[in-house]
Structures are given as C-alpha cells and as structure tokens.
Design an enzyme around this catalytic site. Structure first.
Site, PDB file in Angstrom:
ATOM      1  CG  ASN A 106      37.282  22.953  72.442  1.00 54.19           C
ATOM      2  OD1 ASN A 106      36.399  23.011  72.366  1.00 54.19           O
ATOM      3  ND2 ASN A 106      38.497  24.208  72.877  1.00 54.19           N
ATOM      4  CE  LYS A 124      38.053  26.197  69.247  1.00 56.09           C
ATOM      5  NZ  LYS A 124      39.208  26.730  68.738  1.00 56.09           N
ATOM      6  CG  HIS A 129      41.750  26.655  74.462  1.00 56.58           C
ATOM      7  ND1 HIS A 129      41.257  27.640  73.598  1.00 56.58           N
ATOM      8  CD2 HIS A 129      41.344  25.053  73.593  1.00 56.58           C
ATOM      9  CE1 HIS A 129      41.429  27.028  71.950  1.00 56.58           C
ATOM     10  NE2 HIS A 129      41.257  25.914  72.135  1.00 56.58           N
ATOM     11  CD  GLU A 135      39.781  29.817  70.667  1.00 50.18           C
ATOM     12  OE1 GLU A 135      38.623  28.914  71.800  1.00 50.18           O
ATOM     13  OE2 GLU A 135      40.059  29.067  69.787  1.00 50.18           O
ATOM     14  CD  GLU A 149      44.799  22.816  71.830  1.00 51.55           C
ATOM     15  OE1 GLU A 149      44.500  22.532  71.514  1.00 51.55           O
ATOM     16  OE2 GLU A 149      43.835  23.891  72.802  1.00 51.55           O
ATOM     17  N   GLY A 181      42.889  26.817  65.039  1.00 52.41           N
ATOM     18  CA  GLY A 181      41.879  27.648  64.260  1.00 52.41           C
ATOM     19  C   GLY A 181      42.084  28.401  62.826  1.00 52.41           C
ATOM     20  CB  SER A 191      45.178  23.064  61.688  1.00 52.97           C
ATOM     21  OG  SER A 191      44.885  24.620  62.241  1.00 52.97           O
TER      22      SER A 191
HETATM   23  C1  PEP Z   1      41.381  23.722  69.513  1.00 47.06           C
HETATM   24  O1  PEP Z   1      40.519  24.796  69.442  1.00 47.06           O
HETATM   25  O2  PEP Z   1      41.907  23.349  70.730  1.00 47.06           O
HETATM   26  C2  PEP Z   1      41.992  23.427  68.660  1.00 47.06           C
HETATM   27  C3  PEP Z   1      43.196  22.988  68.269  1.00 47.06           C
HETATM   28  O3  PEP Z   1      40.996  24.096  66.989  1.00 47.06           O
HETATM   29  P1  PEP Z   1      41.657  23.265  65.635  1.00 47.06           P
HETATM   30  O4  PEP Z   1      41.700  22.219  65.563  1.00 47.06           O
HETATM   31  O5  PEP Z   1      40.329  24.680  65.147  1.00 47.06           O
HETATM   32  O6  PEP Z   1      42.540  24.494  65.384  1.00 47.06           O
END
Ligand code: PEP
Length: 242
Positions: free
Chosen positions: A12, A14, A98, A100, A164, A170, A202
């Site tokens: 992703n 973003k 997501h 976010e 997630e 992040g 992460s």
């Molecule tokens: C994400 O944005 O779905 C995500 C898992 O980000 P990161 O891998 O940076 O934690």
C-alpha cells in the site's frame, strides 16, 4: 485446508509516488523473476493518480489495486473514485476499511458498502480490520475484530481480510507471531477456509519469515517496506508456497 491458499503480498503506497514510480514493477521483476514466484500473487496499490500509468501487470506479473473506493459507481462525489473507475484504470483489487480511512470517518457500514461496490465492479476487496492499543490492553482485541468482520464483510464469493492492529501500522511495532497466530486462527474460524488472511503492521524483511510462515497467514499488507522494491522483494521471497 487453509494451507492451500495462494499467498498475496500487497504493498500500500498510500500518498507516496510520482510518475517515475510507475516503473517500479519492472524493478521488482528484476529482483524477483516471475518464473520464481508462480506460487504467489504480488500486488501494488499506488495512489489513484498513478494507476493507469503503472506498467501492465501482464508484462510484470505485478497486480495493481486501489487504496479505497466510493460505494457508488458514479455521481456527485467530489474527490472520490469509484470501484468501476479503479477497474477501468487497471486495478484488480481495492483496499477498503484501512484504519487510516476508518480514522477519517469510515464506519463498518461504509466499509461493507465499499466491499460490495468492489465486487460489483469486478474487483477483489481487501477488507481491513484491527483493534487499537487500548482495546488490546483491555483484552478486547478478538471481540473487536470479530465484530468488525461481522459488520464490514458482506456476503461475497471473493474477498481478502487484512488483520492490521492499529497500533502496529507505521509505528515499527509488530504484533508477536503468537498474537498474530491467535488472531488469525480466530478469524479463520469466523470466515472459513477459503478466505485469504493477510497480516499488516510494520512487516519488513527481518520479520517476514516468522509472520508469513504462520498457518493461517496467507500474505501481508505492507506500508513503509513496500515503497522500496528491494524490501518488497525480500518480503515476497519469505512467503512460503502454501
Ligand atoms: C499499512 O499501511 O497497511 C501498513 C501495514 O503500514 P506499515 O507496514 O508501514 O506499518
């Protein structure tokens, strides 16, 4: 039975990337040749502005997806993109729910409607769920995730779930393989054997093997480490054939 599901490694991007990034799938391809990755699917979800400029998945073996979609096919929705538009621009998947987007106001009902819209357009939705740190600390993680799945996942033939944990996105904090195993086993019980379950939060080359090797983990949704093709390729190489 879940062992036979084909792994999906999804990046992703973003709100990152300019037109020069449209060639990144070719870089990925030189790092991990298509003939060496017939056992898995690799997906990049770039910003919508880049989608139609990205190299053709048929040439690179790297699939394309959207990061969100509107529930309607068209209409007066300034700033939004429909699932049909994503499909038209080359997507075969779309991320919905997501954290976010949920933080910007998307409810479970919105996510449910977006997942239905994805299917209507011929896209596979990747439906994201996950608890906050406070919910985990209160011992409610499994309950929260089960409720999100119940409300956010419509009756569909083809969909993917991405677990997630919000506190791991992040932040550099990764859920332990034990935590992920426990949650994914619970999700598997809830959704059955045919749905691919991704872990996100992460994921990086250093922890990919321990997470992707878990019985009910069928891939990963990757933010930061998916922006660079060498780290994305290393993660993808850690995905076992299941
Ligand atoms: C994400 O944005 O779905 C995500 C898992 O980000 P990161 O891998 O940076 O934690």
């Amino acid at each position: 039975m879940a062992k036979t599901l084909r792994p999906l490694i999804a990046a992703n991007w973003k709100m990152h990337g300019d037109m020069s990034w449209a060639f990144k799938p070719a870089d990925f391809n030189t790092l991990f040749l298509t003939e060496d990755r017939t056992h898995l699917d690799v997906l990049i979800c770039p910003p919508a502005t880049l989608l139609s400029s990205m190299l053709d998945p048929e040439q690179t073996g790297v699939l394309l997806g959207g990061q969100d979609c509107h529930a309607n096919a068209a209409g007066a929705h300034t700033g939004n993109v429909s699932a049909e538009m994503l499909k038209d621009a080359g997507a075969s998947y779309v991320i919905v729910g997501h954290s976010e987007r949920r933080a910007e106001g998307d409810t479970d009902a919105d996510v449910n409607a977006k997942a239905k819209a994805a299917a209507r357009a011929g896209l596979t939705p990747i439906i994201c769920v996950g608890e906050t740190e406070a919910e985990r600390d209160a011992g409610k993680a499994q309950k929260v995730v089960a409720a999100q799945i119940k409300a956010s996942v419509p009756k569909l033939k083809d969909y993917v779930i991405a677990y997630e944990p919000v506190w791991a996105i992040g932040t550099g904090k990764t859920a332990t393989p034990e935590d992920v195993d426990e949650m994914h086993n619970a999700i598997r019980e809830q959704v059955g054997a045919k749905v691919r379950l991704l872990y996100g939060g992460s994921v990086k080359p250093a922890n990919a093997e321990s997470l992707l090797g878990l019985k009910n983990v069928n891939g990963a949704l990757i933010g930061g480490a998916g922006l660079e093709m060498d780290s994305l390729a290393e993660i993808a190489k850690a995905a076992p054939a299941k």
